[in-house]
Design a protein around this motif. Structure first.
Motif, PDB file in Angstrom:
ATOM      1  N   GLU A   1       0.828  -1.199   0.000  1.00  0.00           N
ATOM      2  CA  GLU A   1       0.000   0.000   0.000  1.00  0.00           C
ATOM      3  C   GLU A   1       0.868   1.256   0.000  1.00  0.00           C
ATOM      4  N   GLU A   2       1.922   1.252   0.816  1.00  0.00           N
ATOM      5  CA  GLU A   2       2.812   2.406   0.912  1.00  0.00           C
ATOM      6  C   GLU A   2       3.626   2.587  -0.362  1.00  0.00           C
ATOM      7  N   GLU A   3       4.243   1.515  -0.845  1.00  0.00           N
ATOM      8  CA  GLU A   3       5.169   1.633  -1.973  1.00  0.00           C
ATOM      9  C   GLU A   3       4.458   1.883  -3.293  1.00  0.00           C
ATOM     10  N   PHE A   4       3.273   1.308  -3.464  1.00  0.00           N
ATOM     11  CA  PHE A   4       2.548   1.485  -4.713  1.00  0.00           C
ATOM     12  C   PHE A   4       1.571   2.658  -4.661  1.00  0.00           C
ATOM     13  N   GLY A   5       1.422   3.264  -3.490  1.00  0.00           N
ATOM     14  CA  GLY A   5       0.570   4.438  -3.374  1.00  0.00           C
ATOM     15  C   GLY A   5      -0.901   4.157  -3.528  1.00  0.00           C
ATOM     16  N   ALA A   6      -1.353   2.946  -3.173  1.00  0.00           N
ATOM     17  CA  ALA A   6      -2.757   2.582  -3.358  1.00  0.00           C
ATOM     18  C   ALA A   6      -3.612   3.138  -2.229  1.00  0.00           C
ATOM     19  N   MET A   7      -4.902   3.342  -2.513  1.00  0.00           N
ATOM     20  CA  MET A   7      -5.845   3.745  -1.485  1.00  0.00           C
ATOM     21  C   MET A   7      -5.967   2.674  -0.401  1.00  0.00           C
ATOM     22  N   GLY A   8      -5.804   1.428  -0.817  1.00  0.00           N
ATOM     23  CA  GLY A   8      -5.860   0.298   0.099  1.00  0.00           C
ATOM     24  C   GLY A   8      -5.453  -0.953  -0.651  1.00  0.00           C
ATOM     25  N   VAL A   9      -5.179  -2.027   0.083  1.00  0.00           N
ATOM     26  CA  VAL A   9      -4.806  -3.303  -0.530  1.00  0.00           C
ATOM     27  C   VAL A   9      -5.604  -4.409   0.142  1.00  0.00           C
ATOM     28  N   GLY A  10      -6.376  -5.130  -0.652  1.00  0.00           N
ATOM     29  CA  GLY A  10      -7.101  -6.290  -0.163  1.00  0.00           C
ATOM     30  C   GLY A  10      -6.430  -7.559  -0.656  1.00  0.00           C
ATOM     31  N   VAL A  11      -6.492  -8.623   0.143  1.00  0.00           N
ATOM     32  CA  VAL A  11      -5.774  -9.856  -0.193  1.00  0.00           C
ATOM     33  C   VAL A  11      -6.708 -11.053  -0.086  1.00  0.00           C
ATOM     34  N   ASN A  12      -6.736 -11.875  -1.114  1.00  0.00           N
ATOM     35  CA  ASN A  12      -7.456 -13.149  -1.100  1.00  0.00           C
ATOM     36  C   ASN A  12      -6.480 -14.294  -1.282  1.00  0.00           C
TER      37      ASN A  12
END
Length: 603
Positions: free
Chosen positions: A213-224
């Motif tokens: 999330e930090e390195e790619f600058g995403a609003m959020g990261v969900g994982v399945n």
């Protein structure tokens, strides 16, 4: 490099001045879209996915994709495979498919450099989760079948069915299973186990999601997590009929995904072009077999332990386990052995031995979904600009209410409450319609992809590109105080895309088109679920009576559009700060909830 940066910055400033002049010349005019279409390639050149500052050698990004130049050129353009290979030359020998997926070959040295390696026991990627951890995970409290996890497999409609040949995901009609029942369905029923929201259930995965999330600058990261049983040679009759162990039908995601193969092998089919360019959540639908066949695909390939795959949102894909032994025994190096695809693992390399031990058995991979949707894109920037505009004195010259609530609606609405039809809500929906408008980028027959660039896309495609939060969190300051050269260059890149998107919106906004769009989004799957959204969107923003749009004042609409265009051009930085504040606030809430969830399950 400093001289190149200065020259490119001068070029950007010059381009910005030209765009400012073009925006000033006139308001919305028919035919102006042609200009936007012609400049779309320039947008791709200027708006390269920004990596700022360049990731360190011990970063997660570098561990996953050691060639960051390749990652940058692939981002939001085409899929990219990062593949373990201890003998790159050997991998390239023989007959490989001409339409091979773009691939980075590496020997995992970047993985050993990853700073997170010291936090986990063993390999920083492969130790995220093990097949043997599955019973403990399924034993966590409040694990409901259907929402928290699924037993699922692909079902193909038989020839006698009305939808013969169409694919669906089949599951078991039960809300709860005990662990033994899940494992029985997995081993003997050919069901895959899919566990959702792993960032809230398993601490090592949560840490990696946070780093991503930090390195790619995403609003959020969900994982399945996806666990699929292997197919053995003894199941020859099972395989003979064209069946494989597969969880889902061919589909596309509304988020950019990064797949990490932890153990076992899985064969993948990935489209080389998007079904819907940079699809949002509310644009996703189930593709038909005809949709899938209309797209060009890369040659099928196999993900092996340690491999990483990036797929942009909107690209159709599916994956399955097969009888890999048949490919390995094919004899000569050929496309069949490429399908098996896993490299030879030298015994004198410790990392290679670890991978070799994970080669057989069920396929286990985790998928990290980088959440952008309409909330972290250029479109989102303009939504924040609209909020700022309608809170300013510039818009107060006109009535905030376009049509009062007491106006009768000519058709029944799904809720008894009727709100004022406000200009602010109208403009948000106008923008959303333009961003989701079907264009040549979404039509495979009219689109060409040359050297990773989409040709023939019109300007609305710019609205769907992502805006990473990464530089904004470090430089939440005024425009004239940004003194870091890399950040300043990136800032100008982003401003260029923003101005082109603004020009596209102002020249394309259409009340009749928006009327059709609003009618469509008024029919979500249920009254309690809104699949359509933009930052801050709520029930109060829903236009409950679309027909009232027909009564809007054309004069006021044009005046507001011209006024907003000038305001947004002058207030890019305010829109950027609005997006940054909104995104960081959302991140903080998600992280607080994630910590509570991990504590609740003993992680």
């Amino acid at each position: 490099s400093g001289l190149l940066l200065i020259l490119s910055t001068i070029c950007l400033i010059s381009t910005l001045l030209l765009i400012h002049a073009a925006v000033d010349e006139s308001a919305a005019q028919d035919g102006q879209n042609e200009c936007i279409e012609d400049t779309h390639d320039d947008v791709n050149n200027f708006y390269a996915w920004p990596i700022n500052p360049p990731p360190a050698k011990d970063s997660l990004m570098n561990a996953l994709f050691p060639d960051l130049t390749r990652l940058q050129s692939a981002w939001e353009v085409h899929p990219l495979l990062s593949r373990v290979s201890f003998s790159p030359q050997q991998q390239l020998e023989g007959a490989l498919p001409l339409d091979q997926i773009p691939t980075i070959l590496h020997n995992r040295s970047s993985v050993s450099n990853y700073s997170g390696a010291n936090e986990n026991k063993g390999d920083p990627l492969l130790s995220l989760f093990d097949v043997d951890d599955t019973p403990a995970l399924l034993s966590q409290p409040m694990m409901d079948h259907g929402s928290d996890y699924k037993l699922v497999k692909k079902v193909i409609m038989p020839p006698e069915h009305a939808e013969a040949g169409e694919e669906y995901s089949g599951t078991l009609p039960k809300s709860h299973f005990n662990v033994d029942e899940v494992l029985h369905a997995f081993h003997y029923g050919a069901f895959s186990v899919v566990i959702n929201r792993m960032q809230k259930r398993w601490k090592p995965i949560a840490k990696m999601a946070r780093a991503m999330e930090e390195e790619f600058g995403a609003m959020g990261v969900g994982v399945n997590l996806y666990l699929t049983p292997e197919v053995s040679m003894e199941e020859e009759d099972y395989v003979k009929h064209g069946e494989v162990r597969q969880a889902f039908e061919a589909h596309w995601d509304w988020m950019d995904v990064i797949v990490v193969q932890l153990s076992g092998r899985k064969r993948w089919s990935v489209a080389s072009e998007p079904s819907i360019y940079l699809s949002g959540k509310d644009q996703k639908r189930k593709p038909s077999r005809k949709d899938v066949e209309a797209l060009r695909h890369y040659s099928e390939f196999t993900l092996c332990p340690g491999d990483v795959l990036y797929i942009p949102r909107g690209h159709i894909h599916n994956a399955s386990t097969v009888v890999f032994e048949k490919f390995n025994n094919a004899g000569k190096k050929s496309e069949l052995t490429y399908l098996a695809g896993c490299p030879s693992y030298p015994k004198d390399v410790a990392s290679a031995e670890l991978l070799s031990n994970r080669l057989d058995g069920p396929s286990l991979h985790v998928t990290f979904g980088l959440l952008q949707a309409s909330q972290g894109t250029i479109e989102s920037l303009l939504h924040h600009a609209l909020d700022a505009y309608f809170a300013s004195s510039d818009s107060s010259k006109h009535n905030a209410v376009a049509i009062p609530a007491e106006t009768s609606c000519p058709r029944p609405v799904r809720k008894a409450i009727n709100y004022d039809l406000k200009w602010k809500s109208v403009f948000h929906h106008l923008l959303a319609e333009v961003a989701r408008r079907k264009h040549r980028c979404d039509s495979p027959s009219k689109r060409g992809i040359v050297m990773g660039k989409h040709e023939g896309c019109d300007g609305t495609a710019v609205l769907r590109q992502s805006v990473p939060l990464m530089p904004l969190t470090k430089y939440n300051m005024e425009e004239d105080t940004i003194d870091d050269e890399n950040t300043q260059h990136q800032y100008l890149n982003l401003k260029l895309s923003y101005l082109l998107a603004l020009d596209t919106f102002a020249s394309s906004a259409s009340v009749p088109n928006t009327l059709e769009f609003v009618v469509q989004i008024l029919e979500p799957p249920s009254d309690d679920e809104l699949t359509f959204h933009y930052p801050g969107y709520s029930e109060e923003d829903v236009i409950l009576c679309p027909d009232l749009l027909k009564s809007l004042s054309d004069d006021i609409f044009i005046q507001l559009l011209q006024s907003f265009r000038q305001f947004a051009k002058d207030n890019f930085h305010e829109a950027l700060k609005g997006l940054n504040h909104w995104g960081e606030e959302r991140r903080m809430k998600n992280r607080q909830q994630q910590r509570l969830d991990l504590d609740m399950v003993g992680q």
